[in-house]
Design an enzyme around this catalytic site. Structure first.
Site, PDB file in Angstrom:
ATOM      1  CB  SER A  89      -0.936   0.015   1.208  1.00 25.67           C
ATOM      2  OG  SER A  89      -0.207   0.080   2.407  1.00 25.67           O
ATOM      3  CG  ASP A 112      -5.634   5.701   7.902  1.00 22.75           C
ATOM      4  OD1 ASP A 112      -4.699   6.507   8.076  1.00 22.75           O
ATOM      5  OD2 ASP A 112      -5.598   4.825   7.014  1.00 22.75           O
ATOM      6  CG  HIS A 131      -2.500   3.733   4.999  1.00 24.40           C
ATOM      7  ND1 HIS A 131      -3.514   3.225   5.773  1.00 24.40           N
ATOM      8  CD2 HIS A 131      -1.881   2.676   4.430  1.00 24.40           C
ATOM      9  CE1 HIS A 131      -3.523   1.915   5.681  1.00 24.40           C
ATOM     10  NE2 HIS A 131      -2.537   1.550   4.872  1.00 24.40           N
TER      11      HIS A 131
END
Length: 217
Positions: free
Chosen positions: A40, A189, A192
């Site tokens: 990711s 969040d 990330h």
């Protein structure tokens, strides 16, 4: 802490929607073609089109006079085992051989407690296959979370420099250098990297990418 920062990578198993445009442009123009192969962190998780690692790195290189194209081959939630399994068809699906492959995997292995020996074998196989195909490699390293068992940390942290030395690959020791733990550089969040976080990553790794491209000449 590193573990807190990376934990959602495990559940974010969303394949990256990599565009074929950079590869097609590189084929048409003969400009340097870079493969960003990872999880990711390279897939641009949670970011809009054009804001992830691959497009930001491409833009940074072009600002520095290097007309390279960067192909996003990141898959969110990927482990080293997943990367090893998909490497062959990823490479075979490209319009031409990359001039450089950035390999960024291992964070999810660490968070899942995968035996470092397994992680090392997988990343070794990935870099070994790239080397066999004559593709220069930049190993983007990862560091283990500081709250893990010291023996685990020692085994995990030496994976990346060991493999880089074995294959005479370029090493960038820590992909998240300057980003991990900084909430201002994270998405809502809290984990990330946001656009600014990716920008910081690109700024950090850019000189190493430039050196790796220069080595191929």
């Amino acid at each position: 802490m590193l573990k807190f920062f990376l934990l959602p990578l495990l559940s974010a198993a969303i394949p990256a929607a990599a565009s074929a445009q950079p590869a097609a442009r590189a084929t048409a123009t003969g400009e340097p073609f870079i493969l960003a192969f990872g999880d990711s962190l390279t897939a641009g998780y949670g970011l809009g089109r054009g804001l992830g690692f691959a497009p930001q790195l491409e833009a940074a290189l072009r600002r520095h006079g290097i007309k390279a194209s960067v192909h996003d081959a990141g898959v969110s939630g990927d482990t080293s085992s997943g990367g090893r399994a998909r490497l062959g068809w990823t490479l075979d699906g490209l319009p031409r051989k990359p001039d450089l492959a950035i390999v960024e995997l291992g964070a999810n292995d660490m968070l899942r407690g995968v035996d470092p020996g397994v992680t090392e074998a997988n990343i070794d196989a990935i870099v070994g296959e790239l080397d066999k195909r004559g593709i220069p490699v930049l190993v983007a390293g990862m560091l283990s979370a500081p709250n893990l068992d010291p023996r685990y940390r020692s085994r995990f942290d030496r994976i990346f420099p060991t493999i880089a030395r074995k294959y005479d690959a370029t090493l960038y020791p820590f992909f998240l250098q300057g980003v991990v733990g900084n909430r201002a550089l994270a998405l809502p969040d809290g984990v990330h990297p946001n656009f600014e976080g990716i920008k910081r990553i690109v700024t950090g790794i850019l000189p190493t990418v430039q050196r790796a491209l220069a080595r191929r000449r």
